[in-house]
Design an enzyme around this catalytic site. Structure first.
Site, PDB file in Angstrom:
ATOM      1  N   GLY A 169       0.819  -1.207   0.000  1.00 37.04           N
ATOM      2  CA  GLY A 169       0.000   0.000   0.000  1.00 37.04           C
ATOM      3  C   GLY A 169       0.854   1.259   0.000  1.00 37.04           C
ATOM      4  N   ARG A 227       7.372   1.762   0.835  1.00 38.49           N
ATOM      5  CA  ARG A 227       7.742   0.358   0.972  1.00 38.49           C
ATOM      6  C   ARG A 227       8.157  -0.211  -0.381  1.00 38.49           C
ATOM      7  NH1 ARG A 227       3.181  -2.876   3.422  1.00 38.49           N
ATOM      8  NH2 ARG A 227       3.605  -1.535   5.196  1.00 38.49           N
ATOM      9  N   ARG A 236       1.381  10.987  -9.013  1.00 36.92           N
ATOM     10  CA  ARG A 236       0.716  11.100  -7.717  1.00 36.92           C
ATOM     11  C   ARG A 236       1.556  10.541  -6.563  1.00 36.92           C
ATOM     12  NH1 ARG A 236      -5.143  11.803  -7.793  1.00 36.92           N
ATOM     13  NH2 ARG A 236      -5.798  12.278  -9.922  1.00 36.92           N
ATOM     14  N   ARG A 245      -0.321  -8.679  -3.324  1.00 37.69           N
ATOM     15  CA  ARG A 245      -0.366  -7.600  -2.332  1.00 37.69           C
ATOM     16  C   ARG A 245       0.474  -8.006  -1.133  1.00 37.69           C
ATOM     17  NH1 ARG A 245      -1.978  -3.949   1.202  1.00 37.69           N
ATOM     18  NH2 ARG A 245      -3.268  -4.500   2.995  1.00 37.69           N
ATOM     19  N   GLY A 250       1.019  -6.389   2.464  1.00 30.86           N
ATOM     20  CA  GLY A 250       0.522  -5.285   3.269  1.00 30.86           C
ATOM     21  C   GLY A 250       0.487  -5.593   4.750  1.00 30.86           C
ATOM     22  N   SER A 251      -0.043  -4.642   5.483  1.00 31.22           N
ATOM     23  CA  SER A 251      -0.197  -4.788   6.928  1.00 31.22           C
ATOM     24  C   SER A 251      -1.657  -5.037   7.258  1.00 31.22           C
ATOM     25  CB  SER A 251       0.308  -3.541   7.648  1.00 31.22           C
ATOM     26  OG  SER A 251      -0.387  -2.390   7.195  1.00 31.22           O
ATOM     27  N   ASP A 283      -0.640  -4.616  13.961  1.00 33.51           N
ATOM     28  CA  ASP A 283      -1.239  -4.237  15.246  1.00 33.51           C
ATOM     29  C   ASP A 283      -2.268  -5.292  15.639  1.00 33.51           C
ATOM     30  OD1 ASP A 283      -4.105  -2.585  14.390  1.00 33.51           O
ATOM     31  OD2 ASP A 283      -2.539  -2.728  12.881  1.00 33.51           O
ATOM     32  N   ARG A 338       6.659  -0.481   9.654  1.00 31.53           N
ATOM     33  CA  ARG A 338       5.760  -0.929   8.594  1.00 31.53           C
ATOM     34  C   ARG A 338       6.402  -0.743   7.227  1.00 31.53           C
ATOM     35  NH1 ARG A 338      -0.377   0.470  10.629  1.00 31.53           N
ATOM     36  NH2 ARG A 338       0.062   0.298  12.848  1.00 31.53           N
TER      37      ARG A 338
END
Length: 236
Positions: free
Chosen positions: A24, A28, A47, A91, A93-94, A208, A221
């Site tokens: 995301g 990263r 962007r 993907r 991700g967290s 988390d 992260r």
């Protein structure tokens, strides 16, 4: 010949590989490119959504940020599939844990993606669609994890449009149904991939624990979730 581009991805002729990692956070993506890949070229900065292509163990692989939420993932994954010909979308991700047996830094493979999003209404299906990962990628990822000696959790995750939910009981209800953790992008990715007939997998690191009020830092992260990166890169 005019180079392919979209309003959100402008490679200027740079290569985008058939396999892409999708964190995301664009920082990263930058970290992965600088840390793991060789012969790196940057293919996107529109962007601020940074994208790179490089080599990992002799195979070409791309990595690009997607932003947060189903809408953002929906845009980027659709364009990568339909305009740039990407075949394998992973993907990385967290996620926030909602089961007691999950702990910070645990890895989750999203076998299924339960959701509160209405993204699937566009398909006009005459029933409820079961949103799942591509088994081919999931099987390969589990094999890689086993070879690396990494313990992973495999199961159903929640892909939610809501980060700050006015219903304080919502996550407990999902937990009661065995949902492992909550994130915001897998449902859009899996539906786009399924509709296009390509492969998708969501690999998550627990950042988390929502019920225990435990969390990692923003810096962690971006750079410390290396176990899931090690698995995902081998899928190229």
């Amino acid at each position: 010949m005019k180079h392919k581009e979209t309003p959100h991805i402008k490679p200027n002729g740079a290569e985008i590989a058939e396999t892409i990692l999708l964190p995301g956070d664009p920082l990263r993506a930058k970290f992965i490119a600088e840390t793991y890949l060789e012969d790196v070229i940057q293919f996107n900065e529109v962007r601020g959504m940074l994208g790179y292509t490089g080599s990992f163990k002799g195979k070409r692989i791309s990595v690009m940020g997607t932003g947060m939420g189903t809408a953002s993932m929906g845009i980027y994954s659709w364009e990568l599939i339909h305009v740039f010909g990407v075949k394998n979308l992973i993907r990385i991700g967290s996620a926030g844990a909602i089961q007691d047996h999950l702990n910070l830094y645990d890895i989750v493979f999203a076998l299924g993606s339960s959701t509160d999003t209405n993204y699937g209404h566009q398909y006009n299906l005459p029933g409820n669609y079961s949103i799942t990962a591509s088994f081919d990628l999931l099987e390969k990822a589990k094999k890689v994890a086993d070879e690396q000696g990494q313990k992973v959790h495999i199961g159903n995750v929640l892909s939610s449009d809501i980060f700050y939910n006015a219903d304080a009981t919502a996550l407990q209800k999902w937990s009661d149904m065995g949902i492992l953790c909550a994130e915001m992008e897998s449902a859009g990715l899996y539906m786009n991939a399924a509709h296009a007939g390509v492969n998708a997998l969501c690999i998550l690191t627990i950042s988390d624990h929502i019920f225990r009020h435990e969390q990692t830092s923003q810096e962690e992260r971006q750079t410390a979730f290396t176990k899931m990166m090690d698995i995902a890169l081998e899928l190229a």
